[in-house]
Design a protein around this motif. Structure first.
Motif, short mmCIF file in Angstrom:
data_model
loop_
_atom_site.label_atom_id
_atom_site.label_comp_id
_atom_site.label_asym_id
_atom_site.label_seq_id
_atom_site.Cartn_x
_atom_site.Cartn_y
_atom_site.Cartn_z
N SER A 223 0.84 -1.19 0.00
CA SER A 223 0.00 0.00 0.00
C SER A 223 0.88 1.24 0.00
CB SER A 223 -0.90 0.01 1.25
OG SER A 223 -1.68 -1.16 1.31
N VAL A 224 0.29 2.35 -0.48
CA VAL A 224 1.01 3.62 -0.55
C VAL A 224 0.27 4.65 0.31
CG1 VAL A 224 1.90 5.43 -2.05
CG2 VAL A 224 1.76 3.08 -2.89
N TYR A 225 1.05 5.33 1.18
CA TYR A 225 0.49 6.32 2.10
C TYR A 225 1.12 7.69 1.84
CZ TYR A 225 -0.98 2.18 4.73
OH TYR A 225 -1.53 0.99 5.10
N LYS A 226 0.31 8.71 2.04
CA LYS A 226 0.84 10.07 2.03
C LYS A 226 1.38 10.38 3.42
CE LYS A 226 -0.51 14.92 1.30
NZ LYS A 226 -1.62 15.84 0.98
N GLY A 227 2.54 11.04 3.47
CA GLY A 227 3.12 11.37 4.76
C GLY A 227 3.89 12.68 4.70
N VAL A 228 4.21 13.20 5.87
CA VAL A 228 5.02 14.40 5.99
C VAL A 228 6.23 14.02 6.83
CG1 VAL A 228 5.12 16.81 6.69
CG2 VAL A 228 2.97 15.83 5.88
N LEU A 229 7.41 14.09 6.20
CA LEU A 229 8.59 13.45 6.76
C LEU A 229 9.70 14.44 7.08
CD1 LEU A 229 9.87 10.66 7.41
CD2 LEU A 229 10.78 10.66 5.09
N GLY A 230 10.31 14.27 8.23
CA GLY A 230 11.58 14.90 8.53
C GLY A 230 11.52 16.35 8.91
N ALA A 231 12.70 16.86 9.16
CA ALA A 231 12.83 18.24 9.62
C ALA A 231 12.42 19.23 8.56
CB ALA A 231 14.28 18.51 10.04
N CYS A 232 12.55 18.86 7.30
CA CYS A 232 12.18 19.77 6.20
C CYS A 232 10.71 19.69 5.84
CB CYS A 232 13.03 19.47 4.97
SG CYS A 232 14.78 19.77 5.22
N GLN A 233 9.97 18.87 6.58
CA GLN A 233 8.53 18.74 6.37
C GLN A 233 8.22 18.39 4.91
OE1 GLN A 233 6.16 22.14 7.20
NE2 GLN A 233 4.24 21.02 7.15
N THR A 234 8.93 17.42 4.42
CA THR A 234 8.77 16.99 3.03
C THR A 234 7.53 16.11 2.91
OG1 THR A 234 11.16 17.01 2.77
CG2 THR A 234 9.89 15.84 1.10
N ILE A 235 6.64 16.48 1.99
CA ILE A 235 5.48 15.63 1.72
C ILE A 235 5.94 14.48 0.84
CG2 ILE A 235 3.16 15.55 0.74
CD1 ILE A 235 2.88 18.49 1.31
N VAL A 236 5.68 13.27 1.28
CA VAL A 236 6.21 12.09 0.59
C VAL A 236 5.10 11.07 0.36
CG1 VAL A 236 8.53 12.37 1.53
CG2 VAL A 236 6.85 10.99 2.77
N ALA A 237 5.41 10.10 -0.50
CA ALA A 237 4.57 8.92 -0.67
C ALA A 237 5.37 7.73 -0.15
CB ALA A 237 4.20 8.73 -2.14
N VAL A 238 4.79 6.99 0.78
CA VAL A 238 5.48 5.87 1.41
C VAL A 238 4.85 4.57 0.91
CG1 VAL A 238 6.15 4.80 3.59
CG2 VAL A 238 5.88 7.29 3.45
N LYS A 239 5.62 3.79 0.19
CA LYS A 239 5.15 2.51 -0.33
C LYS A 239 5.59 1.42 0.64
CE LYS A 239 5.29 -0.45 -4.45
NZ LYS A 239 5.80 -0.58 -5.83
N VAL A 240 4.62 0.86 1.36
CA VAL A 240 4.89 -0.16 2.37
C VAL A 240 4.59 -1.54 1.76
CG1 VAL A 240 4.33 -1.02 4.67
CG2 VAL A 240 4.33 1.43 4.22
N PHE A 241 5.57 -2.42 1.78
CA PHE A 241 5.42 -3.74 1.16
C PHE A 241 4.78 -4.70 2.15
CE2 PHE A 241 8.40 -1.66 -1.49
CZ PHE A 241 8.28 -2.24 -2.75
#
Length: 1014
Positions: A726-744
């Motif tokens: 599945s793929v989740y939207k997330g906000v990651l790290g100190a730079c507040q980067t919007i990312v897509a997290v693909k969890v296997f």
């Protein structure tokens, strides 16, 4: 000769023809008798050089009919049926042009654009002395400009646009004295434009855009008195535009942007250019005034002269341009001081089609005229920031009902924001910062429900913050700082979960406590409430804002202790709590905030020992002045040592005994636990294979960080599911980067191998049309289970699948993709696949190209993703004629899998080409290859084939907006359908090369845009 002899001869000829045993013999005899066998042989030689004819363009080229009836052939009736035209445009033909083409000595037209021809253009074309029209654009011809073409003295059209030609444009080009059209753009020509170009007195269209030409534009160009199109943009030209060029009254399109040109525009240019439609001179170094005569060019539709050094006034009678829809004059030195100088705004009210007015970054002064509200109701962008404009925001601004962006920042505006601003229902960006506005923020701003960015800082606004701002559910940036706002902070705003970039309420006179609802801002990156009169305790719910990087609460009246809950904000970089009434000790958790770079706790009532680890190790990063009861810390802080009391000594001695007794037991447990964990990890490595070293290239990320970024892999952040996870939207790290997290999902068979395959592929690829990998995570989760994830750049507009089939999942868009947008997306995908196939080392086969794996960003630029089935092409593979064999069955998605995969599981570049062809046909028809209508032998390919070419318009996606020029749109659709059918051919050997596909799609777009049809 006597009559009976003549009759006898004629009878003998008829008997001979009748006795011929085949139509081929009959044809051959006729050809000999008519004296055109050389043409016949030249055409056969042409056919022999064709290596790809997927659409059957040459299927009629056989001796059952006379060659004058072959597809694309026209013969003269006056000259013994000699070939006068060879026209095979957009048929996807591949191969090279044979030298024997020069034997078609009666040829007047040779039209082969938008095909796949390669190698050099044969010099024998110079023998075609009757040739008038030569169009070889949109192919892959190589080498230098074919010099022998200068012998074709009757040539009127010469189009070599979009090939791979190199070298100089020859001086001898002026030998083509009858030339009307010369298109050499999108090649790799170098050197200068030869001055001899000015001898082509009949030239109507001239384009050398997108090359590597240097030097100045020759003065002789101004002798082209019949010119309609002059296009030299995106080169390296210096100098100026020859002044006489502006006297060519026939000129419609003048495009010279993105060079280093300079100089002034002639004062009479508009008078001399009555037919001008478009002028692009942006991103150069032009200076001086904009000629007032420009408005004499009454047909002007598009003016872009931004990013230059133009000065003086804006022409006052721009309203004489009734068709004007785009006016960009930003970042110049233009001035306006009084009413007369602003007359251009009054005049622009007559431009009923105006959609963009950009005057940002000039030197406009004086009062903003009320006539601003009389601009076209179609206007979408009004950008006038960074000037010195004064006066009020005009009442009646609501007349501009379609405004999407209204920016008047960094001016001298006064007065209040009109209540009617709330009627601009489409507004997404509203910028009034850096002015002298007074009064209250109108509550009607809460009606702007599409608002994303609201800038009102650096004004004199007063009163309370309207609670109605809580209606702005799309707002991600709000800055109300440096005003005179009073009252409390509304809970409705502080709980606006869409706020993600920053919230700045600092430098006001706000009172009361910071509401507990602050914890709803889980995606917020920066919070500023400093220099107010806020009081009460710091709410523990602030710890829910785990993405925060900057937290400034200084110069308020906060009291109580620093809450332990702030320890949850692991990415905090700056924390300022100075000048408050905080008490208690400095909490130890501040030592553990590894990213903390600046900490200011000065002028509070803190006491006790100062920590020495983490940020406290560097005295330049910590400020604790004004807390008289602090002690200890590092020597550089110059604090008194902490006194140890007798009772404290006894406690320390007792503690030491306890620590020693417990420590030995804990040590044994730790050793035992370490052995168990080590064995478990060893086992996991054996089961999961070796993880590729992506973490050596990208920042490391932990399981905990991913849990926090996705709110515990919440279903509200779920943006997609696939066969392996599945793929989740997330906000990651100190730079507040919007990312897509693909969890296997490692419970699914093949998921681990898919993770490894995707890592291996992504480790070596970088391209603007591929989804960007940020990092990977291959660790153990909280339960000790193996965990694998990939973190990608977030692509905000979702997949192409959702745009093509919005009803399938309830996804909805305000509008469907236009033909041009679909064409651009198809080009992006072709470019991405070309990169994978031909520019990667080693090359990569994607194996699962489909609309759901094509993501669209904010500009609808396509990015290909999901490399879980990708395969590398080895040198051994490339030398094999059968493709890449794999012990693992090649899997893809039903409907997009190449037919040969089902037979032998062999991956090749042509398998990806097949998938691309299906994708292209789906974009045209709006129908998935697994649509319920495709059964009983009917497939998507056959569905398109039955309509091709004359009825293609009848099968296009009904959601696709119709184009105004139906004939041009139909031609584009037919060309795209032809490529889609060619790429999805059942036979792999009959499919096009993806490099050729990319070139052809570029050429189709160029033709569709229409600027080169003269």
């Amino acid at each position: 000769m006597e009559l009976h002899q003549i009759l006898r001869s004629g009878f003998s000829l008829l008997v001979f023809l009748w006795a011929a045993s085949s139509s081929h013999q009959i044809y051959t005899v006729k050809a000999i008798l008519l004296g055109n066998e050389s043409d016949h042989l030249a055409l056969l030689a042409f056919k022999d050089q064709i290596t790809h004819d997927h659409l059957g363009a040459l299927s009629s080229w056989n001796d059952t009919v006379h060659f004058c009836k072959w597809e694309g052939i026209t013969c003269s009736k006056k000259h013994q049926q000699r070939v006068t035209a060879l026209e095979l445009r957009s048929w996807g033909l591949g191969g090279s042009l044979p030298p024997s083409i020069g034997n078609l000595t009666f040829l007047q037209k040779l039209i082969l654009d938008n095909n796949n021809f390669n190698n050099k253009i044969p010099p024998e074309l110079g023998r075609l002395r009757r040739l008038k029209y030569l169009n070889l654009s949109g192919n892959s011809f190589q080498g230098a400009f074919p010099m022998n073409l200068t012998h074709c003295s009757k040539l009127r059209t010469l189009s070599l646009f979009s090939n791979q030609l190199v070298g100089n444009v020859p001086v001898e080009i002026d030998s083509l004295s009858t030339l009307n059209v010369l298109y050499l753009g999108n090649n790799s020509f170098t050197g200068v434009i030869p001055s001899s170009i000015g001898n082509l007195s009949l030239l109507l269209g001239f384009s050398v855009t997108l090359n590597h030409l240097t030097g100045s534009i020759p003065e002789d160009v101004s002798r082209l008195t019949m010119l309609v199109l002059f296009e030299v943009s995106a080169n390296n030209f210096t100098g100026t535009i020859p002044s006489q060029l502006f006297n060519i009254s026939s000129l419609h399109y003048l495009i010279a942007s993105v060079n280093t040109l300079h100089g002034q525009l002639p004062p009479n240019m508009g008078i001399s250019l009555p037919n001008l439609r478009l002028i692009f001179l942006g991103d150069n170094q032009f200076y001086g005034p904009i000629p007032a005569s420009l408005t004499n060019a009454s047909g002007l539709q598009n003016i872009d002269i931004g990013q230059n050094n133009f000065s003086g006034k804006v022409p006052s009678d721009l309203g004489r341009l009734p068709q004007l829809y785009y006016l960009n004059m930003e970042e110049n030195q233009l001035k306006a001081r009084d009413v007369d100088d602003w007359k251009f705004m009054d005049s622009l009210a007559n431009c009923s089609n105006l959609q963009l007015l950009a005057l940002y970054g000039n030197k406009l002064e004086g009062i903003l005229p009320n006539s601003l509200v009389n601009l076209s109701s179609q206007i979408q962008t009004l950008a006038m920031g960074a000037n010195q404009i004064s006066g009020n925001i005009p009442h009646g601004i609501e007349n501009l009902a379609n405004l999407n962006q209204l920016t008047l920042e960094d001016n001298l505006l006064i007065g209040s924001i009109p209540e009617s601003i709330g009627k601009l229902a489409r507004l997404e960006l509203f910028g009034l910062s850096g002015n002298k506005l007074t009064g209250q923020i109108p509550s009607s701003v809460g009606n702007l429900t599409y608002m994303k960015r609201l800038f009102l800082f650096n004004n004199y606004l007063e009163g309370s913050i309207p609670r109605s701002l809580g209606n702005l559910q799309h707002l991600f940036l709000l800055d109300l700082s440096h005003n005179h706002l009073t009252g409390t902070i509304p809970k409705e705003i502080i709980s606006l979960s869409s706020l993600s970039v920053y919230l700045d309420l600092s430098d006001n006179s706000l009172v009361g406590s910071l509401p507990q609802e602050i914890g709803a801002l889980k995606n917020l990156g920066s919070l500023h409430v400093s220099r107010n009169m806020l009081s009460g305790n710091i709410p523990s719910t602030l710890g829910n804002c785990e993405i925060l990087e900057i937290l400034e609460m200084n110069n308020n009246l906060f009291q109580g202790i620093i809450p332990q809950a702030l320890s949850n904000i692991k990415g905090l970089q700056q924390l300022d709590l100075s000048y408050n009434n905080l008490t208690g000790s400095i909490p130890a958790f501040l030592e553990d905030l590894n990213l903390l770079e600046y900490l200011n706790l000065s002028f509070n009532q803190l006491e006790g020992e100062v920590p020495i680890r983490g940020v406290f190790k560097n005295a330049t990063q910590v400020t604790i002045n004004g807390n008289d009861k602090l002690c200890g810390g590092i020597p550089e802080l110059h604090l008194p040592a902490c006194q140890v009391t007798p009772s404290r000594k006894r406690r320390q001695h007792l503690m030491l005994k306890v620590v020693i007794s417990i420590g030995s037991s804990v040590l044994c447990l730790v050793l035992l636990f370490s052995i168990v964990i080590f064995q478990k990890k060893q086992s996991l490595r054996k089961n999961a294979g070796t993880a590729p070293p992506l973490e050596d290239q990208f920042p490391r990320v932990s399981y905990t960080e991913l849990v926090r970024a996705t709110d515990g892999f919440s279903s509200t952040n779920l943006i997609g599911k696939g066969g392996y996870g599945s793929v989740y939207k997330g906000v990651l790290g100190a730079c507040q980067t919007i990312v897509a997290v693909k969890v296997f999902n490692l419970q699914n068979q093949g998921a681990s191998k898919s993770f490894i395959a995707e890592c291996e592929a992504l480790r070596s690829i970088r391209h603007r049309n591929l989804v960007k990998i940020l990092t990977s995570c291959s660790l153990v989760d909280f339960r000790g289970n193996d965990f694998k994830a990939l973190i990608f750049e977030f692509i905000p507009n979702g997949s192409l699948e959702k745009w093509l089939h919005p009803e399938s999942d309830g996804h909805n868009h305000s509008e469907s993709l236009s033909l041009l947008q679909r064409l651009n997306i198809a080009i992006d995908v072709a470019i991405a696949m070309d990169y994978l196939h031909n520019d990667c080392q080693p090359p990569i086969i994607h194996c699962d190209l489909k609309p759901s794996n094509v993501l669209l960003d904010n500009e609808l630029v396509a990015h290909v993703g999901d490399f879980g089935l990708a395969r590398f092409i080895s040198k051994a593979t490339e030398s094999s004629s059968t493709g890449m064999s794999s012990s693992v069955r090649i899997r893809g998605s039903i409907g997009y899998i190449a037919p040969e995969y089902g037979a032998g599981g062999k991956a090749s570049r042509f398998g990806d080409v097949y998938s691309y062809g299906i994708l292209l046909l789906e974009m045209l028809t709006g129908k998935s290859p697994i649509n319920n209508m495709f059964k009983d032998g009917l497939s998507l390919q056959k569905f398109v084939e039955m309509a091709f070419p004359n009825k293609v318009i009848e099968i296009v996606d009904p959601l696709m907006p119709l184009v105004e020029d139906r004939s041009k749109g139909h031609e584009c659709l037919v060309s795209m359908a032809r490529i889609g059918l060619c790429c999805s051919n059942q036979s792999a050997r009959e499919r096009m090369n993806i490099s050729d596909v990319a070139t052809k799609m570029h050429a189709i777009r160029d033709t569709y845009l229409g600027a080169r049809n003269y």
